[in-house]
Design an enzyme around this catalytic site. Sequence first.
Site, PDB file in Angstrom:
ATOM      1  N   ASN A  16      -5.600  -2.045  -9.218  1.00  0.00           N
ATOM      2  CA  ASN A  16      -6.478  -1.296  -8.324  1.00  0.00           C
ATOM      3  C   ASN A  16      -6.600   0.113  -8.900  1.00  0.00           C
ATOM      4  O   ASN A  16      -5.688   0.925  -8.774  1.00  0.00           O
ATOM      5  CB  ASN A  16      -5.877  -1.259  -6.910  1.00  0.00           C
ATOM      6  CG  ASN A  16      -6.817  -0.612  -5.913  1.00  0.00           C
ATOM      7  OD1 ASN A  16      -7.864  -0.057  -6.283  1.00  0.00           O
ATOM      8  ND2 ASN A  16      -6.452  -0.665  -4.654  1.00  0.00           N
ATOM      9  N   ARG A  97      -9.566  -4.938  -8.517  1.00  0.00           N
ATOM     10  CA  ARG A  97     -10.241  -4.765  -7.225  1.00  0.00           C
ATOM     11  C   ARG A  97     -11.488  -3.900  -7.422  1.00  0.00           C
ATOM     12  O   ARG A  97     -11.438  -2.872  -8.094  1.00  0.00           O
ATOM     13  CB  ARG A  97      -9.290  -4.061  -6.269  1.00  0.00           C
ATOM     14  CG  ARG A  97      -9.951  -3.734  -4.963  1.00  0.00           C
ATOM     15  CD  ARG A  97      -9.227  -2.624  -4.252  1.00  0.00           C
ATOM     16  NE  ARG A  97      -9.938  -2.316  -3.029  1.00  0.00           N
ATOM     17  CZ  ARG A  97      -9.911  -1.124  -2.443  1.00  0.00           C
ATOM     18  NH1 ARG A  97      -9.228  -0.137  -2.972  1.00  0.00           N
ATOM     19  NH2 ARG A  97     -10.578  -0.923  -1.336  1.00  0.00           N
ATOM     20  N   HIS A 186     -13.070  -4.055   2.762  1.00  0.00           N
ATOM     21  CA  HIS A 186     -11.767  -4.700   3.035  1.00  0.00           C
ATOM     22  C   HIS A 186     -11.879  -6.224   3.103  1.00  0.00           C
ATOM     23  O   HIS A 186     -11.045  -6.899   3.735  1.00  0.00           O
ATOM     24  CB  HIS A 186     -11.173  -4.233   4.392  1.00  0.00           C
ATOM     25  CG  HIS A 186     -10.949  -2.763   4.500  1.00  0.00           C
ATOM     26  ND1 HIS A 186     -11.319  -2.036   5.609  1.00  0.00           N
ATOM     27  CD2 HIS A 186     -10.382  -1.880   3.650  1.00  0.00           C
ATOM     28  CE1 HIS A 186     -10.997  -0.769   5.438  1.00  0.00           C
ATOM     29  NE2 HIS A 186     -10.420  -0.651   4.255  1.00  0.00           N
ATOM     30  N   GLY A 216      -5.926   0.621   8.664  1.00  0.00           N
ATOM     31  CA  GLY A 216      -5.145   1.492   7.789  1.00  0.00           C
ATOM     32  C   GLY A 216      -5.779   2.865   7.847  1.00  0.00           C
ATOM     33  O   GLY A 216      -6.473   3.187   8.821  1.00  0.00           O
ATOM     34  N   ARG A 247     -12.339   9.482   8.763  1.00  0.00           N
ATOM     35  CA  ARG A 247     -13.763   9.161   8.911  1.00  0.00           C
ATOM     36  C   ARG A 247     -14.147   9.065  10.387  1.00  0.00           C
ATOM     37  O   ARG A 247     -13.363   8.568  11.201  1.00  0.00           O
ATOM     38  CB  ARG A 247     -14.096   7.833   8.224  1.00  0.00           C
ATOM     39  CG  ARG A 247     -13.918   7.850   6.730  1.00  0.00           C
ATOM     40  CD  ARG A 247     -14.487   6.570   6.107  1.00  0.00           C
ATOM     41  NE  ARG A 247     -14.136   6.476   4.705  1.00  0.00           N
ATOM     42  CZ  ARG A 247     -13.326   5.553   4.187  1.00  0.00           C
ATOM     43  NH1 ARG A 247     -12.790   4.623   4.962  1.00  0.00           N
ATOM     44  NH2 ARG A 247     -13.069   5.541   2.906  1.00  0.00           N
ATOM     45  N   ARG A 291       1.325   8.228  12.626  1.00  0.00           N
ATOM     46  CA  ARG A 291       2.703   8.583  12.990  1.00  0.00           C
ATOM     47  C   ARG A 291       2.786  10.028  13.474  1.00  0.00           C
ATOM     48  O   ARG A 291       3.472  10.326  14.454  1.00  0.00           O
ATOM     49  CB  ARG A 291       3.639   8.386  11.794  1.00  0.00           C
ATOM     50  CG  ARG A 291       3.914   6.943  11.492  1.00  0.00           C
ATOM     51  CD  ARG A 291       4.489   6.752  10.123  1.00  0.00           C
ATOM     52  NE  ARG A 291       3.495   7.011   9.087  1.00  0.00           N
ATOM     53  CZ  ARG A 291       3.596   6.601   7.832  1.00  0.00           C
ATOM     54  NH1 ARG A 291       4.666   5.952   7.459  1.00  0.00           N
ATOM     55  NH2 ARG A 291       2.646   6.854   6.959  1.00  0.00           N
ATOM     56  N   GLU A 391      -3.698  -8.075  -0.460  1.00  0.00           N
ATOM     57  CA  GLU A 391      -4.925  -8.120  -1.267  1.00  0.00           C
ATOM     58  C   GLU A 391      -4.625  -8.436  -2.733  1.00  0.00           C
ATOM     59  O   GLU A 391      -5.382  -9.136  -3.395  1.00  0.00           O
ATOM     60  CB  GLU A 391      -5.664  -6.784  -1.155  1.00  0.00           C
ATOM     61  CG  GLU A 391      -6.251  -6.578   0.230  1.00  0.00           C
ATOM     62  CD  GLU A 391      -6.426  -5.121   0.603  1.00  0.00           C
ATOM     63  OE1 GLU A 391      -5.391  -4.441   0.799  1.00  0.00           O
ATOM     64  OE2 GLU A 391      -7.570  -4.661   0.705  1.00  0.00           O
TER      65      GLU A 391
HETATM   66  P1  AMP Z   1      -3.011   1.870   4.696  1.00  0.00           P
HETATM   67  O1  AMP Z   1      -4.296   2.589   4.448  1.00  0.00           O
HETATM   68  O2  AMP Z   1      -3.181   0.440   5.051  1.00  0.00           O
HETATM   69  O3  AMP Z   1      -1.982   2.107   3.621  1.00  0.00           O
HETATM   70  O4  AMP Z   1      -2.396   2.548   6.014  1.00  0.00           O
HETATM   71  C1  AMP Z   1      -1.958   3.889   6.008  1.00  0.00           C
HETATM   72  C2  AMP Z   1      -1.758   4.377   7.424  1.00  0.00           C
HETATM   73  O5  AMP Z   1      -0.881   3.502   8.139  1.00  0.00           O
HETATM   74  C3  AMP Z   1      -1.071   5.720   7.477  1.00  0.00           C
HETATM   75  O6  AMP Z   1      -1.994   6.763   7.345  1.00  0.00           O
HETATM   76  C4  AMP Z   1      -0.438   5.695   8.851  1.00  0.00           C
HETATM   77  O7  AMP Z   1      -1.385   6.174   9.777  1.00  0.00           O
HETATM   78  C5  AMP Z   1      -0.205   4.235   9.137  1.00  0.00           C
HETATM   79  N1  AMP Z   1       1.229   3.864   9.113  1.00  0.00           N
HETATM   80  C6  AMP Z   1       1.964   3.511   8.068  1.00  0.00           C
HETATM   81  N2  AMP Z   1       3.239   3.238   8.432  1.00  0.00           N
HETATM   82  C7  AMP Z   1       3.282   3.416   9.774  1.00  0.00           C
HETATM   83  C8  AMP Z   1       4.298   3.286  10.765  1.00  0.00           C
HETATM   84  N3  AMP Z   1       5.544   2.910  10.436  1.00  0.00           N
HETATM   85  N4  AMP Z   1       3.962   3.545  12.048  1.00  0.00           N
HETATM   86  C9  AMP Z   1       2.720   3.911  12.379  1.00  0.00           C
HETATM   87  N5  AMP Z   1       1.709   4.049  11.480  1.00  0.00           N
HETATM   88  C10 AMP Z   1       1.991   3.795  10.204  1.00  0.00           C
END
Ligand code: AMP
Length: 406
Positions: A16, A97, A186, A216, A247, A291, A391
């Site tokens: 990626n 990707r 996605h 995410g 966004r 978080r 993915e």
């Molecule tokens: P991704 O883009 O799929 O990597 O997701 C990233 C986002 O997932 C981060 O910006 C957080 O907002 C959220 N995230 C990751 N770990 C946690 C957690 N343990 N609890 C709550 N939100 C989380």
Amino acid sequence: MIFAVVNIMIKVMAINAGSSSLKFKLYDMPEETVITEGVVERIGLEDAYYTIRINGKKVKTILPVKDHKEATNLLLADLVKRQIVHSLKEIKGVGHRIVQGGDYFPDSVLVDENVIARIDELSALAPLHNPAHLTGIKAFIEVLPDVPNIVVFDTAFHQTMEQEAYMYALPYEWYTKHRIRKYGAHGTSHQYVANKVAQVIGVPIEQLKIVTCHLGNGASLAAVKGGKCVDTSMGLTPLEGIPMGTRSGNIDPAVVEFVAMKENMTVSEVLYALNHKSGYLGVSGISNDSRDLEAAMQKGDQRSKLALDIQYKRIADYIGSYYVYMEGIDVIVFTAGIGENCSRCRNEVLKRIKVLGVEIDEEANNTTKPEIKEITTKNSKIRGFLIPTNEELVIARDTVRLAKLI
Ligand code: AMP
């Protein structure tokens, strides 16, 4: 007569590539075991980071990395040096990707000159992503010229949408001249978790109506009927849909000119703000990370709560509309960083669609582990699941399939 059982093991790399990064995962196929993974970040700088996982531990090196070719050389040389592979000849295929495949690519495909030209042409729709992916592909072609490269598109899974779902009600020539329509994103993740949940509940996907929530930092939903995507929340670009980390998601398009005039900004500047300064970050004024917002909310910060509530309401809105469009929903899946880790997010979303007969199993949902889990009760009319996405595994599988490695 004695027959020997020969285990075919093929090493395949899933890549990626971002504008200044190159993420990798090396698989043993068909076992689907991850041999190692890592990332080169800050490519182009004197102090780039190279991180690789060795025996479960991350090993990080800071060094100058000029470009993606140098990053590729660095990674491959390190694999040999650490004897993760004895020779680069062991790597039989590389899968990449690609964010935007437009309406050219309904499936993954083997890379050739035409494919490269199409990805390049589609850079107009994904200016931050497609050019970066191409640098990654070109680097691997140069460094491993005899190894097949495969591309896996985030948009491919959504190519089954009907015209009424993917067309915007805009002047028709904008579609014929400029291909302006919904492409979604996605797709690899939506496809993976939809198939996985069907497998987990033991019902053929052809018989299921599924809503997949990839939540995410970027976030989108998909309506999957009979294994095919019939609608998705992202559009021409990832800006459409639900609010995300930075966004805005859907807004009244008139906001763009209004803010441009009031704040003396260009259209590009307003769009930059919609992409990078909105969503969780914009409303809370604190962070794009759920978080941080939850922590602030616990201390009484109302704007953090509002930022989260706006997103939960919009997710529920989409699920409601997909319920109508698919004439029911059998399963809802939560995945990606927030979907997998944030039990409060899943709870808040499912609470908001109680009217559809959803009954959350609070105890099951209250998990901090991203693992396959049912999060609704036996009586729930729609089953809810947490399914970690993967993915890279889809990329590795497609590489094996399209390069005909097994
Ligand atoms: P991704 O883009 O799929 O990597 O997701 C990233 C986002 O997932 C981060 O910006 C957080 O907002 C959220 N995230 C990751 N770990 C946690 C957690 N343990 N609890 C709550 N939100 C989380």
